[in-house]
Design an enzyme around this catalytic site. Structure first.
Site, short mmCIF file in Angstrom:
data_model
loop_
_atom_site.label_atom_id
_atom_site.label_comp_id
_atom_site.label_asym_id
_atom_site.label_seq_id
_atom_site.Cartn_x
_atom_site.Cartn_y
_atom_site.Cartn_z
N LYS A 1 0.85 -2.06 -22.36
CA LYS A 1 0.70 -3.52 -22.01
C LYS A 1 0.80 -4.33 -23.31
CE LYS A 1 -2.50 -6.80 -19.69
NZ LYS A 1 -3.62 -6.88 -18.78
N SER B 1 -3.10 -9.20 -14.44
CA SER B 1 -2.26 -9.36 -15.25
C SER B 1 -1.33 -8.22 -15.70
CB SER B 1 -2.85 -9.89 -16.25
OG SER B 1 -3.60 -9.09 -17.10
N SER C 1 -7.30 -6.74 -13.38
CA SER C 1 -5.86 -6.79 -13.90
C SER C 1 -5.18 -5.34 -14.14
CB SER C 1 -5.83 -7.45 -15.23
OG SER C 1 -5.89 -8.81 -15.13
#
Lengths: 96, 492
Positions: free
Chosen positions: B81, B156, B180
């Site tokens: 990420k 996210s 997330s």
């Protein structure tokens, strides 16, 4: 409670954000609606409840105050938007 | 059509590498090919480091050829990420303000990963500064759900989940502040594990809400999640909030035995707003546990309904403070201004996206003089009560099972006009972050429209082992995790 233009402007200033005139109403509405929602917390009795900042038990963490390797100056300046002679360069802060 | 390597979980690929059935280069080429086949439609990656990936794969092949033992992730392609600092590789947080930021150091999780010589494919898309539940808040691109390209992948960590589901990474790291990792895993039909707060070092994770943030794996199955947690967990002197607790071998927990396991089912998670199909799938999964010998107990977590309000005061307050550092001085973008304050204000106004600015405003409002007690302090007290609910429940149960999200993945654009509606989607996930507890999401079914549904399993603090054991037992009983979305020419 409706969030006034003045309060919004004050918080935006604290946040170092500029809110354009045409965005003001939208921000006021969003924030007002949000605050109305979080009002539900007032249903909860918390007079005798301590606040939780961290979920796990935490204590101060100490270490020896030793000199240790750190980023060298060049690496630390690598992402600087503006630099000069090994320093970060910013607009003038103090008057002449 | 034969099974392609990108469809395999890391633990099988590791076995194939060790037995010399495949080469790491061959595997990496296959996953890169898959990335090429899917990326135009998924847009999961912000940066692809194909050359580095192939170089790392060759090095692993050489080690194997020399007869050396290889660690679990050696030669296995994964993605990170884009809020986890990778030395020498751009780390943007999907924000314009960090669009050109190249970290001069590695996050602790990267150092730990690199000890394993994995193949790093690149950096994955996300909501800007991890603020959002749909990855629509990325300032660069919208990531699409592999099961329905018109739907969001969740967020996210939407890039991480979409890449695993789409096959353009075998494993990925995400971060979870209010769901997330788990919610995108649920939306994309993969496994996502949020470890206990403090279990994994946050050093080098770009801070959103420091008392809630936690890094964890997004994987194809539970076994891989356990292996990756083994790699990244552990105390770190560089993160003063990291837990000084022993790290067990989490793979030792992967047994199919849940006889006598006490499962709590909190009524508050099955209320209004829960899609009937999601409820049916989750209840069917819980019934499976009963049949496997677990004891099911209805429980109550009475403060659940206040968790979102508390979370959306605490997280923005911490964010407003953390994001003060983006001032155009030492790193990140700068927009010139008449003086220092003008420069900072222009930089932040032009380079932060709408949701980030909204949360900074909320946070500073909640922290400002006159409102602190009514909002921020109140929220932290309610946080205590949310945590106590769990503490009490865990005196009589070993794990708690709930839906991960109230619905399946929604359509792109469906919730963007109403921030509050978007926040309410986090109802099942944020309470764990407030309480610091570990939770996993794993596939437990599909809707009539073919969209994945996730089961969330919550455990006691630092008891990821029991969470993984429960998840593994269920996974062995069904094949939801083996289904593949029909994109990029997938074999059905």
């Amino acid at each position: 409670m409706k969030v006034s233009k003045e309060i919004l402007a004050n918080v935006a200033g604290l946040s170092r954000l500029a809110i354009a005139e045409e965005e003001t109403t939208r921000y006021q509405e969003d924030l007002t609606k949000f605050l109305a929602y979080v009002e539900t917390l007032n249903e909860v009795a918390t007079e005798n409840t301590p606040p939780t900042t961290y979920a796990l038990p935490m204590e101060n963490v100490f270490r020896e105050d030793d000199v240790r390797p750190s980023l060298d100056r060049e690496a630390a300046l690598l992402n600087a938007p503006l630099k000069e002679d090994g320093y970060f360069k910013v607009p003038k802060v103090l008057e002449d | 059509m034969s099974v392609r390597l990108y469809q395999e979980p890391a633990h099988r690929l590791h076995g194939m590498l060790v037995k010399k059935e495949i080469k790491a280069v061959e595997l990496t080429e296959d996953v890169l090919k898959r990335l090429e086949e899917t990326e135009d439609s998924l847009k999961a990656y912000l940066t692809v480091t194909a050359d580095n990936a192939l170089q790392a794969a060759r090095e692993t092949d050489e080690k194997i050829a020399r007869g050396e033992d290889i660690p679990f992730l050696a030669g296995i392609p994964g993605g990170i990420k884009d809020n986890i600092c990778t030395q020498g590789i751009k780390t943007t947080c999907a924000s314009q303000i960090l669009a050109n930021f190249v970290p001069p150091y590695d996050a602790t999780v990267m150092t730990k990963l690199k000890n394993q010589s994995p193949v790093l494919l690149g950096k994955l898309n996300m909501d800007e500064f991890a603020m959002g539940g749909s990855t629509e808040n990325s300032s660069f691109q919208i990531t699409h759900n592999p099961w329905d390209l018109d739907a969001v992948p969740g967020g996210s960590s939407g890039g991480s989940a979409a890449a695993i589901a789409g096959g353009s990474a075998v494993w990925a790291l995400g971060s979870d502040t209010g769901g997330s990792i788990r919610q995108p895993a649920s939306f994309c039909g993969v496994v996502g594990l949020k470890p206990t707060y403090g279990r994994v070092s946050r050093y080098g994770l770009v801070a959103y809400a420091s008392s809630l943030d936690q890094i964890g794996p997004v994987t194809r199955d539970v076994t891989d999640a356990a292996h990756i947690l083994n790699v990244i967990a552990g105390h770190d002197a560089m993160d003063s909030t990291s837990a000084a607790a022993d790290v067990p071998d989490f793979t030792a927990a992967l047994t199919e035995n849940v006889k006598g396991l006490k499962v709590g089912v909190p009524q508050e998670y099955f209320g209004e707003g829960l899609a009937p199909e999601v409820e049916a799938a989750v209840r069917a999964a819980i019934e499976t546990y009963r049949q496997m010998g677990a004891t099911i107990k209805e429980i109550s977590l009475p403060h659940t309904k206040y968790a979102i309000a508390a979370y959306y005061l605490i997280a923005p307050a911490e964010a407003a403070t953390n994001l003060q550092r983006y001032d155009g001085v030492s790193y990140g973008a700068r927009v010139d201004g008449a003086d220092l304050v003008d420069m900072m204000t222009k930089t932040r106004t032009e380079k932060f996206g709408a949701e980030v600015k909204r949360r900074i405003i909320i946070g500073n409002y909640a922290l400002s003089a006159g409102y602190y007690d009514a909002y921020y302090l109140k929220a932290m007290k309610v946080r205590t009560l949310v945590q106590r609910d769990y503490t009490e429940a865990f005196q009589t149960v070993d794990v708690i099972m709930t839906p991960t999200a109230p619905t399946t993945a929604f359509k792109i654009g469906a919730l963007t006009s109403d921030p509050l509606q978007m926040y309410l989607q986090d109802v099942c996930t944020v309470p764990l972050n407030l309480a610091g507890l570990p939770g996993i999401s794993l596939p437990c079914g599909f809707s009539k429209e073919g969209m994945p549904i996730g089961l969330q399993i919550i455990g006691r603090a630092l008891d990821e082992a029991t969470v993984l054991r429960a998840a593994y037992a269920y996974e062995q009983s069904q094949d939801f995790h083996n289904r593949l979305p029909e994109i990029g020419g997938n074999a059905k």
